[in-house]
Design a protein around this motif. Sequence first.
Motif, PDB file in Angstrom:
ATOM      1  N   ILE A 122       0.852  -1.202   0.000  1.00 53.74           N
ATOM      2  CA  ILE A 122       0.000   0.000   0.000  1.00 53.74           C
ATOM      3  C   ILE A 122       0.883   1.246   0.000  1.00 53.74           C
ATOM      4  O   ILE A 122       0.665   2.180  -0.771  1.00 53.74           O
TER       5      ILE A 122
ATOM      6  N   TYR B  44      -4.658  -1.790  -5.342  1.00 50.99           N
ATOM      7  CA  TYR B  44      -3.951  -1.218  -4.189  1.00 50.99           C
ATOM      8  C   TYR B  44      -4.069   0.304  -4.186  1.00 50.99           C
ATOM      9  O   TYR B  44      -3.961   0.935  -3.131  1.00 50.99           O
ATOM     10  N   ASN B  46      -6.884   1.763  -4.900  1.00 49.53           N
ATOM     11  CA  ASN B  46      -8.137   1.944  -4.171  1.00 49.53           C
ATOM     12  C   ASN B  46      -7.856   2.000  -2.668  1.00 49.53           C
ATOM     13  O   ASN B  46      -8.394   2.858  -1.956  1.00 49.53           O
ATOM     14  N   LEU B  47      -7.001   1.074  -2.200  1.00 49.26           N
ATOM     15  CA  LEU B  47      -6.709   1.013  -0.762  1.00 49.26           C
ATOM     16  C   LEU B  47      -5.969   2.269  -0.306  1.00 49.26           C
ATOM     17  O   LEU B  47      -6.205   2.772   0.796  1.00 49.26           O
ATOM     18  N   ILE B  50      -8.518   4.931   0.110  1.00 48.82           N
ATOM     19  CA  ILE B  50      -9.404   4.678   1.244  1.00 48.82           C
ATOM     20  C   ILE B  50      -8.672   4.878   2.573  1.00 48.82           C
ATOM     21  O   ILE B  50      -9.224   5.438   3.517  1.00 48.82           O
ATOM     22  N   LEU B  51      -7.390   4.446   2.630  1.00 50.35           N
ATOM     23  CA  LEU B  51      -6.705   4.384   3.926  1.00 50.35           C
ATOM     24  C   LEU B  51      -5.755   5.544   4.202  1.00 50.35           C
ATOM     25  O   LEU B  51      -5.484   5.847   5.363  1.00 50.35           O
ATOM     26  N   TRP B  68     -14.377   2.643  -4.073  1.00 51.29           N
ATOM     27  CA  TRP B  68     -15.151   1.472  -3.611  1.00 51.29           C
ATOM     28  C   TRP B  68     -15.724   0.703  -4.793  1.00 51.29           C
ATOM     29  O   TRP B  68     -16.873   0.271  -4.767  1.00 51.29           O
ATOM     30  N   VAL B  72     -11.937  -3.480  -4.894  1.00 49.19           N
ATOM     31  CA  VAL B  72     -11.880  -3.702  -3.451  1.00 49.19           C
ATOM     32  C   VAL B  72     -12.561  -5.028  -3.090  1.00 49.19           C
ATOM     33  O   VAL B  72     -12.082  -5.766  -2.217  1.00 49.19           O
ATOM     34  N   ILE B  75     -10.252  -7.866  -4.032  1.00 51.59           N
ATOM     35  CA  ILE B  75      -9.213  -7.986  -3.008  1.00 51.59           C
ATOM     36  C   ILE B  75      -9.764  -8.669  -1.757  1.00 51.59           C
ATOM     37  O   ILE B  75      -9.165  -9.615  -1.226  1.00 51.59           O
ATOM     38  N   ALA B  76     -10.942  -8.220  -1.306  1.00 48.31           N
ATOM     39  CA  ALA B  76     -11.553  -8.823  -0.112  1.00 48.31           C
ATOM     40  C   ALA B  76     -11.804 -10.308  -0.342  1.00 48.31           C
ATOM     41  O   ALA B  76     -11.583 -11.140   0.547  1.00 48.31           O
TER      42      ALA B  76
END
Lengths: 138, 176
Positions: A122, B44, B46-47, B50-51, B68, B72, B75-76
């Motif tokens: 990430i 990644y 997207n992550l 989001i994060l 979203w 995602v 990945i989930a």
Amino acid sequence: MNKNLGFLGFGTLFGFVLSRTGASDYDLIMGMFIGYDYTLVGVIGTAIITGAVGMQVLKKFKHPIKSGEPLKINAKQLGRWSLLGAGIFGLGWGISGACPGTVLAQLGEGKIYGFFTFIGMIFGTYLYARLKEKHPSL
Amino acid sequence: MILEIYRVIFINPWPYWAGGIIIGLLVPLLYYYYNTALGVSTGYGNLVKILLPAGKLKWIKEKYPDPWNWRVYFIAGIILGGFIASALSGNAGFTFDMGRFTTLVGWPAIAGAIYFFSGGLLLGLGARIAGGCTSGHSIHGIANLHISSILATIFFLVGGIIAANLVQAVLMGGIW
């Protein structure tokens, strides 16, 4: 079916298979690179051949895409730095014994070191976004 | 009989071709159902959106208007699939075990964590510069005979062979 739910399902199948076939196993990834176990060469090779045959079969369908849209497959374009990036990716692959898909399966398997590879990925993606601000050719 | 089937699917290691065939079939299946190319590493981003506080970065803003999306969920799903595989084989739970790394390197956990984080950093950065990873380039791209993906995969392998042999030579007791 709802697209997101469909991908949750396909992702679950993908993760399950990666795990069962040993693709998320650190020792097997190292074995492929060092040369003591070629199981994963077989997995990747079979996947490529199956995918290639499957795409040829799909192209024979009257409607290769269920919705009736035309099938259009875009090749990824290589930029000036792409192969350098591929080499950097490879170093990460050999260090962590994981790739972006298999590290997710490792997470599900409860591998704590895999969690750190995942967090690193990430931040690596974030680093790319930062570098791209100043160097749009990346 | 049922126990035997359970053992073959959920406990015994699979033969390489069984996994390869199912993974390969994902390429045409994702086109058929969703007109989408198989790929993981783009998700990644997207992550990141989001994060991390990255919404102002131009690349994130342009490339990930809606973080979203299906990526995602994909990945989930992969995480869930790994969990199901290990739970049904009777190995669920958290572990520091990482095969030869834990048996041969013998570092304290914090050093191991930094080591794997560094590997992940290179994977994330490299995948974005290369424009894809093992699934997008090596499986989807080569299955569609894209020269760019064949070249990228050669460089993935060169990097992997160099790094793994260095790790073997320096940390795991010498050249194999």
